[in-house]
Design a protein around this motif. Structure first.
Motif, mmCIF file in Angstrom:
data_model
loop_
_atom_site.group_PDB
_atom_site.id
_atom_site.type_symbol
_atom_site.label_atom_id
_atom_site.label_comp_id
_atom_site.label_asym_id
_atom_site.label_seq_id
_atom_site.Cartn_x
_atom_site.Cartn_y
_atom_site.Cartn_z
ATOM 1 N N UNK A 120 -0.741 -1.615 -4.577
ATOM 2 C CA UNK A 120 -2.131 -2.082 -4.614
ATOM 3 C C UNK A 120 -2.925 -1.405 -3.510
ATOM 4 N N UNK A 121 -4.200 -1.789 -3.410
ATOM 5 C CA UNK A 121 -5.070 -1.151 -2.424
ATOM 6 C C UNK A 121 -5.613 0.170 -2.956
ATOM 7 N N UNK A 122 -6.193 0.941 -2.067
ATOM 8 C CA UNK A 122 -6.805 2.206 -2.469
ATOM 9 C C UNK A 122 -5.805 3.346 -2.369
ATOM 10 N N UNK A 123 -6.128 4.439 -3.042
ATOM 11 C CA UNK A 123 -5.313 5.648 -2.928
ATOM 12 C C UNK A 123 -5.606 6.253 -1.562
ATOM 13 N N UNK A 124 -4.600 6.423 -0.684
ATOM 14 C CA UNK A 124 -4.866 6.885 0.684
ATOM 15 C C UNK A 124 -5.514 8.273 0.718
ATOM 16 N N UNK A 125 -6.606 8.379 1.444
ATOM 17 C CA UNK A 125 -7.244 9.688 1.604
ATOM 18 C C UNK A 125 -6.355 10.643 2.377
ATOM 19 N N UNK A 126 -5.426 10.083 3.190
ATOM 20 C CA UNK A 126 -4.533 10.926 3.968
ATOM 21 C C UNK A 126 -3.631 11.797 3.122
ATOM 22 N N UNK A 127 -3.489 11.458 1.825
ATOM 23 C CA UNK A 127 -2.672 12.295 0.946
ATOM 24 C C UNK A 127 -3.264 13.696 0.862
ATOM 25 N N UNK A 128 -4.569 13.790 1.102
ATOM 26 C CA UNK A 128 -5.217 15.106 1.087
ATOM 27 C C UNK A 128 -4.699 16.036 2.170
ATOM 28 N N UNK A 129 -3.927 15.519 3.120
ATOM 29 C CA UNK A 129 -3.346 16.359 4.157
ATOM 30 C C UNK A 129 -1.942 16.836 3.835
ATOM 31 N N UNK A 157 0.826 -1.211 0.000
ATOM 32 C CA UNK A 157 0.000 0.000 0.000
ATOM 33 C C UNK A 157 0.856 1.254 0.000
ATOM 34 N N UNK A 158 0.170 2.374 -0.203
ATOM 35 C CA UNK A 158 0.821 3.682 -0.211
ATOM 36 C C UNK A 158 0.523 4.470 1.055
ATOM 37 N N UNK A 159 0.064 3.793 2.112
ATOM 38 C CA UNK A 159 -0.359 4.502 3.320
ATOM 39 C C UNK A 159 0.769 5.316 3.941
ATOM 40 N N UNK A 160 2.009 4.814 3.860
ATOM 41 C CA UNK A 160 3.137 5.498 4.490
ATOM 42 C C UNK A 160 3.432 6.852 3.849
ATOM 43 N N UNK A 161 2.974 7.043 2.619
ATOM 44 C CA UNK A 161 3.224 8.305 1.935
ATOM 45 C C UNK A 161 2.626 9.484 2.702
ATOM 46 N N UNK A 162 1.522 9.263 3.372
ATOM 47 C CA UNK A 162 0.845 10.340 4.097
ATOM 48 C C UNK A 162 1.654 10.856 5.275
ATOM 49 N N UNK A 163 2.685 10.108 5.680
ATOM 50 C CA UNK A 163 3.480 10.532 6.833
ATOM 51 C C UNK A 163 4.529 11.579 6.470
ATOM 52 N N UNK A 164 4.795 11.764 5.178
ATOM 53 C CA UNK A 164 5.825 12.713 4.750
ATOM 54 C C UNK A 164 5.160 14.051 4.444
ATOM 55 N N UNK A 165 4.973 14.862 5.479
ATOM 56 C CA UNK A 165 4.167 16.078 5.330
ATOM 57 C C UNK A 165 4.883 17.159 4.519
ATOM 58 N N UNK A 166 6.201 17.044 4.295
ATOM 59 C CA UNK A 166 6.924 18.066 3.535
ATOM 60 C C UNK A 166 7.105 17.679 2.072
ATOM 61 N N UNK A 167 6.466 16.609 1.640
ATOM 62 C CA UNK A 167 6.690 16.159 0.271
ATOM 63 C C UNK A 167 5.986 17.086 -0.715
ATOM 64 N N UNK A 168 6.702 17.398 -1.797
ATOM 65 C CA UNK A 168 6.160 18.262 -2.846
ATOM 66 C C UNK A 168 5.910 17.485 -4.133
ATOM 67 N N UNK A 169 6.687 16.431 -4.357
ATOM 68 C CA UNK A 169 6.528 15.657 -5.584
ATOM 69 C C UNK A 169 6.789 14.190 -5.281
ATOM 70 N N UNK A 170 5.900 13.322 -5.772
ATOM 71 C CA UNK A 170 6.084 11.887 -5.575
ATOM 72 C C UNK A 170 5.693 11.176 -6.855
ATOM 73 N N UNK A 171 6.632 10.360 -7.380
ATOM 74 C CA UNK A 171 6.378 9.558 -8.577
ATOM 75 C C UNK A 171 6.592 8.097 -8.214
ATOM 76 N N UNK A 172 5.503 7.362 -8.146
ATOM 77 C CA UNK A 172 5.563 5.935 -7.868
ATOM 78 C C UNK A 172 5.023 5.122 -9.023
ATOM 79 N N UNK A 173 5.068 5.693 -10.231
ATOM 80 C CA UNK A 173 4.504 5.041 -11.402
ATOM 81 C C UNK A 173 5.202 3.758 -11.788
ATOM 82 N N UNK A 174 4.440 2.885 -12.437
ATOM 83 C CA UNK A 174 4.946 1.632 -12.986
ATOM 84 C C UNK A 174 5.634 0.771 -11.935
ATOM 85 N N UNK A 175 4.886 0.507 -10.869
ATOM 86 C CA UNK A 175 5.280 -0.449 -9.852
ATOM 87 C C UNK A 175 4.125 -1.429 -9.675
ATOM 88 N N UNK A 176 4.047 -2.063 -8.512
ATOM 89 C CA UNK A 176 2.958 -3.012 -8.235
ATOM 90 C C UNK A 176 2.184 -2.606 -6.984
#
Length: 877
Positions: free
Chosen positions: A386-395, A365-384
């Motif tokens: 799965x799961x849902x897109x975390x709503x926490x990214x909205x923060x 999953x991508x849940x851990x991405x929501x913990x990096x509050x200073x992130x400006x750009x994230x490219x995780x394309x063409x991997x494997x």
């Protein structure tokens, strides 16, 4: 006129002075600082000899000599070693050629040497290691602003280990310098290196472990080489502002780093600090990740992309001081783990983060991405993933770009994305997302790119997207959407909406028309219909009148523009000769026409697919060659002018010198230096009547190879000749070989005119893949060179009549291969070669030529490799 006897410092930088460097400036016995940078000085650099009855050279007191940004030509004079007090020698941004003089090693006080952006060749002299105080060494520099002198230096061999081991050396800058070999795996003494840029070379082997001993190292670029093995464990990654090892063959796990105690030693020398700031800052700010981090000048980047790293993602800890943004590039590897909190540990250290993990084998999953509050750009394309897109990214309120294309994501698009006021790019394409597009997404008012294509989305496209003033790309193709396409503010590509069978038809720019209001009664409908009939009639009249007026205005505008265009072209085609170097007053259009007797056949010295060449003696002893281009009527005058000006800046000791050019109504011609030795075709033809020695053949072969290697590897843009044959190589009286007609195929193209068949090569020299597919690459030039080398060794032509005994289609390439297979190579070589060289050396050259003519493009070597092998043949005893 001599300088004042007590003058110590002379700074004339940034003026418009022309002519040679005045002898009086370098003849002063008291002048210590001389800065003539960024003028228009030309001619060779001359160091005056010592005065009579004096053993002390005039420039012995000179400590700073700056000549950057001029048009100084010829070689760096070895006599410059007489200026024994020199501390700073800046010869960058000129047209110098030849080698770096080994005599510079006698400048024991030298601290800064900058020879970048010239046309230097040959090996880096090991004698530079004697400059024990050398702190800054700049051999090449690619960080040029638009309009500045490009980089044409192309050295041979590797960087001497002795130079790399200079203890005082802090800045070593040599990107795309044509260096090969391996870096030394051991190093004696302490390491003071702060900046090392060896990117875009051909360096092989392992990354030396001693880089971990360089306590002050802050910048390390080894990108785009042929390095193998792992990243040294002792390398203090967390202390490096810039680490780039991308584009190699590094492998294994990328080990995590602990927080390091970085060096706090400040740069004491102002000159070193100046070079450090200019070189490093230009690289950091000009890097592609700068915009993703908000253009912050205080940035750091660690780039491990496009290697073979595998295993788990590293946990990198930064130890940099102050506020900075951080980019981490891990894309294009074989990492096969999941995201963890440990991986995002660097998010607590930087004010802005950009991460690229695309094209790996990451899962989970991508849940851990929501913990990096200073992130400006994230490219995780063409991997494997799965799961849902975390709503926490909205923060993640600093997020500008989120790319998750090409994964296995399911569920709905979170509406919380609408809370991201900074979001510009959102790419969730090629997943398995379902549900509708959230209405709240339109609240992200800075959106520029939305890609939702190749999912399972349903419902309608929110009409509120029409309020997104910066939205330029909305790709929702291949979903299950229905309803209307909103009126977008920017032109629409209808391909972005295909694959949705229930979606309204796309009409291109400003895609859909507003719907007609519903009619409430039949009476109203009748009245409305009558009004519509009158309205339509009026509209027809207005449209017809408007069309007539617009057509009339367009016709007038066309004639006005055409007249101005013809006037402009006429002005450009006046009888003017444009020159690239200081030319004598005799070099005028009228004198060229007179000297060629109006291009009389009596002055003709050669013909080819690009035109005819004439000899012109403009003054006693001043000879030039004038190539009259057979290009018909120009369609791309401005493009041609730009191209020829680019070629005019190219300088190499084995290329003919383009002195100038003329573009006229009836004539267009190029002016070159005249070479009295004829061409290589005549030389080969006459080999039967005189014995040509190994020394002569080897010298010509190396010259020819070096010229092509320079065009392929060191020019910007790279040049593919496409018509390599003996007649295009000219010789001087000492049998030095020069390649002519380089770049002319490119010039023909930009004029958009018909070109003769010679432009695509000459039969017998054309590579098989070029002849059958019309696809040309630098390897096509390699093939043609191989044919020329075979001719040079044998004295026979590519399609020699003697080959008819073997049947149709038999060429010199077939003959060479047949004799090698029969172990009868002695029959191949001319008698002069057999008498003056060992057979094993001749056979090795034959094998080099045959490798160049391999039918497999992948098997053929590069011209850089060919030049190195040929030169090595001359060193063997």
């Amino acid at each position: 006129m001599p300088l004042p006897p007590r003058l110590r410092r002379l700074n004339l930088a940034g003026n418009n002075f022309s002519g040679p460097v005045p002898d009086a400036f370098l003849a002063s016995a008291t002048l210590r600082y001389l800065d003539l940078s960024f003028n228009g000085l030309s001619g060779p650099l001359r160091i005056p000899p010592p005065l009579a009855n004096s053993s002390t050279p005039p420039c012995a007191a000179l400590t700073h000599l700056r000549l950057a940004g001029n048009l100084v030509v010829d070689q760096i004079p070895g006599e410059i070693a007489q200026c024994r007090s020199l501390r700073v020698l800046d010869l960058s941004r000129n047209v110098l050629e030849g080698p770096i003089p080994p005599g510079l090693g006698r400048l024991t006080a030298l601290s800064v040497l900058d020879v970048s952006r010239n046309s230097l060749t040959d090996r880096i002299p090991v004698e530079l290691a004697n400059c024990r105080e050398l702190t800054v060494l700049v051999l090449t520099n690619l960080t040029a602003s638009p309009g500045e002198q490009p980089e044409f230096n192309a050295f041979l061999g590797g960087l001497p280990a002795e130079v790399l081991a200079i203890r005082a050396l802090e800045v070593l800058w040599a990107p795309r310098a044509n260096l090969d070999g391996r870096l030394p795996l051991s190093r004696n003494g302490t390491c003071g290196l702060r900046v090392v840029n060896l990117g875009q070379n051909y360096i092989a082997g392992a990354v030396p472990r001693w880089f971990g001993e360089c306590q002050d190292l802050a910048f390390l670029d080894l990108s785009s080489n042929s390095l193998e093995g792992s990243v040294p464990t002792g390398l203090m990654i967390g202390c490096l502002t810039y680490l780039n090892v991308s584009g190699n063959s590094l492998s294994g796990p990328l080990l995590s780093s602990e927080k390091s105690k970085c060096s706090s030693r400040l740069i004491g020398d102002d000159t070193v600090m100046q070079y450090y700031d200019e070189l490093v800052d230009n690289t950091l700010i000009g890097n592609s990740f700068g915009s993703e981090l908000g253009g912050n000048a205080s940035v750091a980047l660690h780039d491990f992309s496009n290697n073979r790293f595998d295993g788990t993602l590293p946990s990198l800890t930064l130890s940099l001081h102050g506020n900075y943004s951080y980019g981490l590039w891990l894309n294009g590897n074989m990492f096969n783990t999941t995201l963890s909190t440990g991986f995002f540990g660097f998010c607590n250290d930087a004010t802005g983060i950009a991460v690229n993990l695309s094209s790996n084998q990451l899962s989970g999953s991508l849940d851990m991405l929501s913990s990096c509050i200073t992130i400006r750009s994230f490219d995780g394309g063409y991997n494997n993933f799965s799961g849902s897109v975390p709503a926490g990214i909205g923060g993640l309120h600093l997020l500008r770009s989120l790319v998750l294309r090409g994964n296995n994501l399911t569920g709905q698009i979170p509406g919380q994305f609408g809370d991201l006021a900074a979001l510009k790019v959102l790419d969730l394409s090629r997943n398995y997302l379902s549900g509708s597009i959230p209405l709240h997404l339109a609240d992200a008012s800075h959106l520029e790119v939305l890609r939702f294509d190749h999912n399972r989305l349903s419902g309608s496209i929110p009409s509120s997207f029409s309020e997104l003033t910066q939205l330029t790309i909305l790709d929702v193709s291949f979903n299950n959407l229905s309803g209307d396409i909103p009126n977008l503010r920017h032109p629409v590509d209808c391909g972005f909406f295909i694959g949705n069978s229930l979606l309204q038809q796309c009409f291109g720019t400003n895609a859909s028309l507003p719907p007609t209001e519903p009619i409430s009664s039949s009476k109203g409908a009748k009245r409305w219909g009558g009004q519509m009939t009158k309205f339509k009639s009026l509209m027809v009249i207005l449209v017809a009148a408007t069309t007539a007026v617009i057509s009339f205005l367009l016709v007038i505008l066309f004639f006005v523009c055409e007249r101005r265009k013809r006037a402009k072209i006429s002005n450009m085609r006046t009888k003017v000769v444009v020159t690239f170097t200081d030319a004598p007053p005799e070099l005028t259009y009228e004198n060229l026409i007179r000297a060629t007797s109006n291009f009389s056949i009596q002055n003709l010295i050669g013909t080819g697919g690009f035109g005819a060449t004439y000899k012109a003696e403009l003054a006693p002893g001043f000879l030039v060659a004038v190539k009259r281009l057979a290009m018909g009527r120009f369609q791309g005058l401005q493009q041609f002018d730009a191209e020829i000006r680019t070629l005019g800046r190219i300088r190499h000791r084995n290329l003919v010198t383009l002195i100038g050019y003329h573009i006229g109504e009836s004539d267009t011609f190029l002016i070159y230096n005249y070479l009295s030795g004829g061409n290589l075709e005549t030389f080969i033809h006459e080999m039967g009547s005189r014995k040509v020695t190994w020394t002569e053949v080897h010298k010509i072969a190396v010259d020819v190879a070096q010229a092509l290697a320079f065009l392929h590897c060191s020019c910007t843009p790279r040049i593919i000749h496409r018509d390599i044959k003996p007649s295009n190589f000219l010789l001087d009286e000492h049998l030095n070989a020069y390649l002519s007609d380089f770049g002319l195929a490119r010039l023909i193209e930009v004029t958009q005119t018909h070109a003769t068949t010679d432009v695509a090569g000459t039969f017998g020299y054309v590579a098989p893949e070029y002849a059958t597919t019309c696809r040309v690459s630098d390897k096509a030039d390699v093939y043609s060179f191989g044919v020329v080398l075979l001719e040079l060794m044998s004295g026979k032509r590519s399609l020699d009549p003697s080959f008819s005994q073997f049947g149709n289609g038999f060429t010199i390439v077939s003959w060479g291969r047949m004799l090698v297979q029969e172990d009868n190579t002695s029959e191949f070589f001319s008698q002069g070669l057999l008498d003056t060289a060992r057979k094993d050396r001749l056979t090795e050259m034959l094998k080099i030529a045959l490798s160049c003519t391999s039918e497999s493009v992948a098997v053929r070597p590069s011209m850089r490799q060919v030049a190195a092998k040929l030169k090595q043949l001359g060193h063997e005893r």
